[in-house]
Design a protein around this motif. Structure first.
Motif, PDB file in Angstrom:
ATOM      1  N   PRO A  12      -7.913  10.700  -2.349  1.00 32.31           N
ATOM      2  CA  PRO A  12      -8.480   9.501  -1.717  1.00 32.31           C
ATOM      3  C   PRO A  12      -7.446   8.723  -0.913  1.00 32.31           C
ATOM      4  N   LYS A  13      -6.151   9.040  -1.092  1.00 37.49           N
ATOM      5  CA  LYS A  13      -5.122   8.376  -0.289  1.00 37.49           C
ATOM      6  C   LYS A  13      -5.285   8.691   1.193  1.00 37.49           C
ATOM      7  N   GLU A  14      -6.021   9.771   1.491  1.00 37.20           N
ATOM      8  CA  GLU A  14      -6.289  10.120   2.885  1.00 37.20           C
ATOM      9  C   GLU A  14      -7.234   9.118   3.538  1.00 37.20           C
ATOM     10  N   GLY A  15      -8.006   8.409   2.709  1.00 42.40           N
ATOM     11  CA  GLY A  15      -8.929   7.422   3.252  1.00 42.40           C
ATOM     12  C   GLY A  15      -8.198   6.137   3.610  1.00 42.40           C
ATOM     13  N   LYS A  16      -8.946   5.181   4.158  1.00 38.15           N
ATOM     14  CA  LYS A  16      -8.345   3.912   4.583  1.00 38.15           C
ATOM     15  C   LYS A  16      -8.367   2.930   3.412  1.00 38.15           C
ATOM     16  N   MET A  17      -7.418   3.087   2.488  1.00 40.60           N
ATOM     17  CA  MET A  17      -7.337   2.170   1.356  1.00 40.60           C
ATOM     18  C   MET A  17      -5.881   1.997   0.949  1.00 40.60           C
ATOM     19  N   SER A  18      -5.606   0.895   0.248  1.00 42.59           N
ATOM     20  CA  SER A  18      -4.242   0.615  -0.200  1.00 42.59           C
ATOM     21  C   SER A  18      -3.824   1.630  -1.258  1.00 42.59           C
ATOM     22  N   SER A  19      -2.509   1.725  -1.505  1.00 48.72           N
ATOM     23  CA  SER A  19      -2.006   2.679  -2.492  1.00 48.72           C
ATOM     24  C   SER A  19      -2.498   2.331  -3.895  1.00 48.72           C
ATOM     25  N   ASP A  20      -2.603   1.022  -4.215  1.00 51.50           N
ATOM     26  CA  ASP A  20      -3.106   0.620  -5.537  1.00 51.50           C
ATOM     27  C   ASP A  20      -4.557   1.033  -5.720  1.00 51.50           C
TER      28      ASP A  20
ATOM     29  N   ARG B 144      -6.342   3.828  -8.365  1.00 56.86           N
ATOM     30  CA  ARG B 144      -7.513   3.574  -9.220  1.00 56.86           C
ATOM     31  C   ARG B 144      -8.631   4.554  -8.919  1.00 56.86           C
ATOM     32  N   LYS B 145      -8.793   4.898  -7.623  1.00 54.95           N
ATOM     33  CA  LYS B 145      -9.830   5.866  -7.255  1.00 54.95           C
ATOM     34  C   LYS B 145      -9.513   7.229  -7.861  1.00 54.95           C
TER      35      LYS B 145
END
Length: 633
Positions: A411-419, A423-424
């Motif tokens: 999910p780090k490939e998506g547009k979201m923070s590392s934190d 969690r994802k």
């Protein structure tokens, strides 16, 4: 040659159901609606296939008069459909030999508009069909009562009406009465107060006191017989605003400063805006959907039961008005639709129609035994032996080795923070463990409400012998998921942009991570109908409410103990689990979450399932950290 070859590979196929036909109409009505939109958009970029059953004649010459002129249409059987389309309700659009399908009337119509505009960006009026903020018929039918009315209930009701009409006075479909009622309601638009002040100014200038009654105003303004009696100054503001968007030369906006008494008028003193088109002031996709349906309803009424027309003055006025929209008559004639000339309707019916409230499951208005707050409700459940109870987590420390997985899986490939990505990953650990321990080679797994594909892509990568299908209503999310899948070279994955009810394929396991509100209940119901296992993580408990499909509480055990209002108390407090809340309030929220999910679990058990409510590990991976895991017995 290369350019030609590329265009052929990008060609999209549009598949439409065909059951039978009458003059000017192909059934089912979804097909007539789709063909009418293609005609209105002058769209020739799709390869159109009519899908028939063996019992239906496949002589294409019989269809010529009722289809769009100059458009080649292929006739195929359902067995000839691409495999991904065979799992969906029609209409559907798919690229040849591709794994991305769009299914369902609203999704397909919106796609046709978008592709038509992309093919000719000068046709900006086509984008106007999608309405303000491009949201017309975007919400799925389970969430939006308006989408449900346009996409499902009116087409089906009129099909049944046409099938059953005889020489006896007909029973008018309640959905038609609902639409007539909706057209009588004041319009709410984004610049509401500004337009209402303009209307007040116009009324003062014309010496008009109270606004004209809706039926008289509409029939007077919009019937051909009386239009010539009205000069431009006396036409309603609604008409001027609505038709300014439909003409090449728009009327210039009024720049004069409003008089003080108009500018300072209270909102409660401003006159309401009346419907011009189905959704309000502007011609949208909703009008396109309704036109073929209402046309064929009015054909039967006017020919056999013309005295009934007086019951639908607003609908008749809308029907007349639609014909004034540029391009509509031309599009209709190409589809074999010959508009009726309805008589002038000067009065509205005094007949009392049944209660047409569109809101199902209205809360109890009076319950003398009801006490607010979650504690009395939880105490009431405890008296009946229903307590907060979680099943033990099957493997709380298990985790995927994210460091060795391809980057596009994470999910780090998506547009979201590392934190948030961490969690994802933790959430996915929980779901993937349960699914991978249930799945067998050859199983079909469906990721409902898939969003950007975080669950489905991991499962497709981890279970190459299983077929994984992602179902999502939001196009951009699904396109992002497909891009990640293409990077991984996954060959065991399908992408379906659709309302989940339009997926009709068989499957073995259904998964949903954070499906909002009743979407979780829809997923569980879909799995139960197919006798598939389910692994769901609910979300947005505060959005839970009675719908046309569900009543809460769901299980017999909870129904005997709680009223709807008491159950809603649990749902509202179940959303109070955010980390910034005081610990005691979060604890009560977690307990309410468990009780709401226990009701869901008990309801599934009543359908022959073994069900567990499990808390994800670690618990801080999400404020909504429950999993409901069900396996058919």
């Amino acid at each position: 040659m290369k350019a030609i070859k590329k265009s052929l590979t990008e060609e999209e196929y549009l598949y439409l159901d065909f059951s039978h036909q009458t003059k000017g109409c192909i059934f089912p009505l979804h097909t007539s609606v789709t063909l009418f939109l293609l005609s209105y958009c002058d769209c020739k970029i799709f390869k159109i296939c009519l899908v028939v059953t063996k019992e239906v004649s496949t002589d294409s010459s019989l269809l010529r008069d009722d289809l769009i002129q100059d458009v080649e249409i292929q006739i195929i059987s359902r067995q000839e459909l691409p495999p991904i389309v065979q799992n969906c309700c029609l209409p559907a659009v798919v690229e040849q030999s591709d794994n991305f399908c769009r299914a369902g009337l609203a999704v397909v119509l919106r796609h046709i508009i978008q592709k038509s505009y992309e093919a000719d960006p000068l046709k900006k009026e086509l984008l106007e069909l999608l309405g303000f903020k491009k949201t017309c018929l975007k919400a799925c039918a389970e969430v939006s009562q308006w989408t449900r009315l346009c996409e499902l209930t009116i087409p089906l009701a009129i099909e049944n009406f046409l099938r059953e009409s005889s020489d006896q006075p007909p029973t008018i479909p309640v959905e038609i009465l609902q639409l007539e009622k909706k057209l009588s309601e004041p319009v709410r638009v984004h610049n509401d107060d500004k337009l209402r002040r303009q209307k007040l100014k116009q009324q003062k200038a014309d010496g008009v006191g109270p606004p004209l009654t809706k039926g008289k105003a509409k029939s007077k303004v919009h019937t051909q017989e009386t239009s010539e009696e009205l000069d431009s100054s006396s036409k309603s503001l609604e008409l001027k605003v609505a038709f300014s968007k439909l003409t090449v030369q728009e009327e210039p906006a009024t720049t004069n400063r409003e008089p003080s008494h108009i500018r300072k008028a209270k909102a409660s003193d401003l006159p309401p805006l009346e419907h011009v088109f189905a959704e309000g002031l502007y011609f949208t996709l909703a009008d396109i959907v309704l036109l073929p349906c209402i046309h064929h309803f009015l054909v039967i009424i006017s020919r056999k039961f013309s005295e009934k027309l007086v019951e639908f003055p607003l609908l008749a006025s809308w029907y007349q008005r639609i014909q004034e929209v540029p391009g509509v008559k031309t599009a209709a004639s190409k589809c074999g639709i010959q508009f009726l000339h309805l008589p002038k309707l000067l009065t509205t019916s005094t007949e009392q129609h049944p209660n047409l409230s569109e809101v199902p499951g209205v809360e109890e208005q009076s319950d003398p035994l009801f006490i607010g707050g979650p504690r009395p409700t939880m105490a009431k459940l405890m008296e009946k032996g229903i307590e907060v109870m979680f099943s033990p987590h099957p493997c709380p420390t298990w985790t995927l080795d994210w460091n060795v997985l391809p980057a596009a899986v994470s999910p780090k490939e998506g547009k979201m923070s590392s934190d948030r990505a961490l969690r994802k990953q933790q959430q996915l650990n929980n779901l993937v463990y349960v699914v991978t321990n249930q799945a067998k080679p050859g199983d079909r797994i469906v990721d409902f409400c898939s969003g950007g594909g975080h669950v489905g892509i991991v499962l497709a990568h981890m279970l190459p012998s299983c077929q994984v299908t992602l179902i999502e209503n939001k196009e951009l999310s699904l396109i992002r998921a497909k891009k990640r899948s293409d990077e991984l070279g996954l060959s065991n994955i399908w992408f379906i942009q659709a309302n989940m009810e339009y997926f009709t394929g068989m499957f073995n396991i259904g998964v949903a991570l954070h499906a909002c509100g009743v979407a979780t209940d829809m997923v569980i119901e879909h799995c139960i109908k197919t006798r598939a296992s389910f692994v769901t993580c609910p979300c947005c408990y505060g959005f839970i409410q009675n719908t046309s499909k569900f009543n809460f509480p769901k299980s017999e055990q909870f129904k005997k103990t709680l009223s709807y209002k008491e159950h809603m108390i649990l749902c509202r407090f179940a959303d109070q689990t955010a980390v910034q809340l005081p610990p005691q309030r979060r604890l009560i929220g977690k307990q309410c979450m468990c009780l709401v999910d226990l009701d869901r679990a008990r309801a599934a058990e009543e359908c022959g399932y073994s069900v567990q409510v499990i808390s994800m590990e670690p618990e801080n991976c999400s404020p909504k950290n429950n999993m409901i895991v069900g396996v058919p017995i």
